[in-house]
Write a protein that holds these residues in place. Structure first.
Motif, short mmCIF file in Angstrom:
data_model
loop_
_atom_site.label_atom_id
_atom_site.label_comp_id
_atom_site.label_asym_id
_atom_site.label_seq_id
_atom_site.Cartn_x
_atom_site.Cartn_y
_atom_site.Cartn_z
N ALA A 57 0.82 -1.21 0.00
CA ALA A 57 0.00 0.00 0.00
C ALA A 57 0.85 1.27 0.00
N ALA A 58 1.94 1.27 0.74
CA ALA A 58 2.78 2.47 0.82
C ALA A 58 3.43 2.76 -0.53
N LEU A 59 3.85 1.72 -1.23
CA LEU A 59 4.43 1.93 -2.56
C LEU A 59 3.36 2.42 -3.52
N ASP A 60 2.16 1.90 -3.43
CA ASP A 60 1.08 2.37 -4.30
C ASP A 60 0.80 3.85 -4.08
N ARG A 61 0.79 4.26 -2.81
CA ARG A 61 0.53 5.69 -2.53
C ARG A 61 1.63 6.57 -3.10
N LEU A 62 2.87 6.17 -2.91
CA LEU A 62 3.98 6.97 -3.43
C LEU A 62 3.95 7.00 -4.95
N ALA A 63 3.73 5.85 -5.58
CA ALA A 63 3.70 5.78 -7.03
C ALA A 63 2.59 6.66 -7.60
N ALA A 64 1.43 6.69 -6.91
CA ALA A 64 0.31 7.50 -7.39
C ALA A 64 0.60 8.99 -7.30
N SER A 65 1.45 9.37 -6.35
CA SER A 65 1.74 10.80 -6.16
C SER A 65 2.80 11.34 -7.11
N LEU A 66 3.61 10.45 -7.67
CA LEU A 66 4.77 10.90 -8.44
C LEU A 66 4.44 11.54 -9.79
N PRO A 67 3.49 11.00 -10.57
CA PRO A 67 3.26 11.62 -11.90
C PRO A 67 2.97 13.11 -11.84
N ALA A 68 2.11 13.53 -10.92
CA ALA A 68 1.80 14.95 -10.83
C ALA A 68 3.03 15.75 -10.43
N VAL A 70 6.15 14.95 -10.98
CA VAL A 70 7.08 14.94 -12.10
C VAL A 70 6.63 15.91 -13.18
N GLU A 71 5.32 15.88 -13.51
CA GLU A 71 4.82 16.76 -14.56
C GLU A 71 4.92 18.23 -14.17
N GLU A 72 4.78 18.49 -12.87
CA GLU A 72 4.95 19.87 -12.41
C GLU A 72 6.42 20.27 -12.37
N MET A 73 7.30 19.29 -12.53
CA MET A 73 8.76 19.48 -12.56
C MET A 73 9.27 20.15 -11.29
N ALA A 74 8.59 20.01 -10.21
CA ALA A 74 9.01 20.50 -8.90
C ALA A 74 9.88 21.74 -8.96
N THR A 75 9.68 22.63 -8.05
CA THR A 75 10.55 23.79 -8.00
C THR A 75 11.94 23.35 -7.59
N GLU A 76 12.91 24.16 -7.93
CA GLU A 76 14.30 23.79 -7.66
C GLU A 76 14.53 23.47 -6.20
N ILE A 77 13.87 24.19 -5.33
CA ILE A 77 14.13 24.02 -3.90
C ILE A 77 13.63 22.67 -3.39
N GLU A 78 12.76 21.99 -4.16
CA GLU A 78 12.24 20.68 -3.77
C GLU A 78 12.88 19.53 -4.55
N ALA A 79 13.90 19.83 -5.35
CA ALA A 79 14.43 18.82 -6.27
C ALA A 79 15.08 17.65 -5.54
N ARG A 80 15.73 17.89 -4.43
CA ARG A 80 16.35 16.79 -3.69
C ARG A 80 15.29 15.82 -3.17
N ARG A 81 14.20 16.35 -2.67
CA ARG A 81 13.13 15.49 -2.15
C ARG A 81 12.55 14.64 -3.26
N LEU A 82 12.36 15.22 -4.43
CA LEU A 82 11.83 14.46 -5.55
C LEU A 82 12.80 13.34 -5.95
N ALA A 83 14.10 13.65 -6.02
CA ALA A 83 15.09 12.63 -6.37
C ALA A 83 15.07 11.49 -5.36
N GLN A 84 14.96 11.81 -4.09
CA GLN A 84 14.88 10.78 -3.05
C GLN A 84 13.67 9.89 -3.24
#
Length: 548
Positions: A466-477, A479-493
């Motif tokens: 379930a935890a992987l499903d939740r994380l996977a569901a959150s990533l497309p949006a 990624v498409e928003e291309m996260a602001t630079e200040i959040e880039a490390r969190r996205l990479a993690q």
């Protein structure tokens, strides 16, 4: 006078020596079966035995104790700019070249050559990582050199040869050659566009457009390589140039080694500062197109950073397991103590996840003709480099703590742990530190359909946790928003953790996958290693990780 024995030596573990690094690494073997099921692993079996042998462990120790020495002049006052290495350094280099770690993928040998070479690189890293610097750079620059067909015609076969020759003689007189890179300068670092080294046209010859290069490089690793790709400013902008140590006529090029770097780790490798005083070089590719070329080379070396840290993790874990299986405290073997079991199992999860992600990236390099794999290579390179390397130093510190004071000293078999700890920060810093990787991830997201590719990558594990499903569901949006630079490390993690979990779902036992997701994704974990939940499958995880 009577002699009195003050004590008997006991409860001191035997060092981990004369063992097969490949045969005892189940996570690596399973990752290979998943990523390259048709791979012939015979070369890895041979390398695993060599890398675990007492003979080559001794070579690794000596190469780090007797560090490189710079000789700028001979006794008569002639400028020679030579670096002298201990014989054990050359023994290690010979073994790495013989294993094809510098050029296997470019020699057209067998299936999945990048995966094969990646696994070999990881195994050799467990033996001695610092001599792999020139090996890695040779791997990275070889495809770039094709942009000068004449140079590649002469040097290409030598760059994939399995013969090692340390002599400073013309390329035609050697069975094989190595190459390095010279990019960063003291005023710019990662900002290579700030480079001041310049190159002036000097006519044409059999190797094409020739230049005279004047300037400096602040980090110039492995200065005894046979040639280098360097960046210099030309009339059209920053350009890539091929600069050999020995010129075709046999004379030495005007490359002056100013000093060797006194580094925290990476002791067996010579890193230097150099100056070019009208050094002769030849254009590689288009003038003014040096930055795209260096980025392509950086992709290769960043793969090696992820592989190298994964190898160091495995080595540190193996030493910690070997120690705790033999050492007793408070009436039990250390590995039987509940808290120690938690620490070791947590380290084992981290090591296996790193191995899985690093080899998955190598598979993408093998299949770049496939549209999905091309996107994954671009996407996973900064992610793997960032996350695996970031975890390395913390991992090494915790593994060292498993040995107590024995892990902090430099001598003996367990003294390797101190060397690992000093080595760990290098891969995180070299070829772009954490912020550079996070920014590179943002560039990758802008250039490809990364959200769709990532969803495809995670799809096989859908519904498994379930935890992987939740994380996977959150990533497309995100990624498409291309996260602001200040959040880039969190996205990479988060992308790294999601991909690692999906890989473990497909190639590791269910208990390993569940423990990884429960801890890394579901929050059932603390802020230090050794904080897995009591319900984790400790026996399965530890049995899988043991080097015996």
């Amino acid at each position: 006078m009577a002699e009195y024995a003050t004590h008997e030596v006991f409860n001191q573990p035997q060092p981990l020596v004369d063992y097969d690094l490949f045969a005892t690494n189940r996570p690596l073997r399973d990752a290979l079966r998943f990523n390259a099921p048709q791979l012939d692993t015979a070369p890895l079996q041979a390398l695993g035995r060599l890398a675990g042998s007492a003979e080559y462990q001794q070579h690794a120790r000596l190469a780090n104790v007797h560090t490189p020495e710079l000789h700028t002049h001979d006794r008569f006052g002639h400028r020679i700019d030579e670096v002298e290495f201990h014989p054990s350094y050359h023994a290690l280099m010979k073994a790495a070249v013989a294993a094809g770690l510098h050029g296997t993928p470019w020699a057209g040998e067998g299936a999945s050559p990048h995966v094969l070479r990646a696994a070999g690189f990881m195994l050799f890293t467990e033996l001695e990582p610092s001599i792999l610097c020139p090996i890695s750079m040779t791997y990275a620059v070889t495809p770039a050199l094709r942009s000068n067909a004449a140079v590649y015609r002469d040097w290409g076969p030598k760059l994939t040869s399995r013969g090692y020759d340390p002599r400073l003689v013309p390329w035609r007189d050697k069975p094989g050659v190595t190459m390095g890179m010279g990019m960063t300068e003291k005023q710019g670092g990662s900002d290579v566009r700030a480079n001041t080294t310049h190159a002036e046209p000097d006519g044409n010859d059999d190797w094409g457009a020739r230049y005279r290069v004047t300037g400096h490089k602040w980090f110039f690793s492995a200065p005894m390589c046979d040639a280098f790709l360097v960046l210099a400013q030309t009339a059209s902008g920053l350009s890539c140039l091929f600069l050999p140590r020995v010129l075709p006529d046999g004379s030495r090029n005007a490359l002056r080694i100013q000093r060797l770097k006194d580094k925290l780790g990476n002791k067996a490798n010579a890193s230097s500062e150099v100056e070019f005083q009208g050094a002769t070089a030849w254009l590689v590719g288009e003038e003014g197109r040096g930055v795209p070329q260096i980025l392509e080379m950086g992709t290769m070396t960043r793969l090696d950073c992820a592989l190298g840290t994964s190898g160091l993790m495995r080595q540190a874990l193996s030493i910690a397991l070997n120690h705790t299986e033999q050492r007793s405290a408070f009436g039990k073997k250390l590995i039987e103590q509940p808290l120690m079991r938690n620490v070791l199992a947590d380290l084992a999860l981290e090591s296996e996840a790193a191995t899985a992600l690093a080899l998955r990236l190598a598979r993408a390099f093998d299949q770049r003709g496939d549209a999905h794999e091309a996107v994954m290579a671009r996407l996973l390179t900064p992610i793997a480099k960032f996350w695996i390397c970031k975890r390395g130093s913390h991992f090494a510190q915790e593994a060292m703590e498993c040995l107590g004071g024995n892990g902090y000293v430099e001598e003996g078999g367990e003294g390797i742990m101190a060397r690992i700890y000093r080595e760990m920060p290098l891969n995180s810093i070299w070829e772009g530190a954490g912020n550079i990787m996070a920014l590179d991830l943002l560039r990758a997201l802008r250039k490809a359909d990364a959200a769709a590719a990532l969803a495809q990558e995670l799809a096989p594990a859908k519904g498994m946790h379930a935890a992987l499903d939740r994380l996977a569901a959150s990533l497309p949006a995100r990624v498409e928003e291309m996260a602001t630079e200040i959040e880039a490390r969190r996205l990479a993690q988060d992308v790294a953790l999601a991909v690692q979990a999906a890989l473990l779902a497909q190639q590791a036992p269910g208990e390993v996958f569940a423990a990884f997701c429960d801890s890394r994704l579901a929050g059932n974990w603390g802020q230090a290693f050794g904080t897995l939940s009591a319900g984790s499958a400790f026996d399965t995880i530890l049995a899988r990780a043991t080097p015996h």
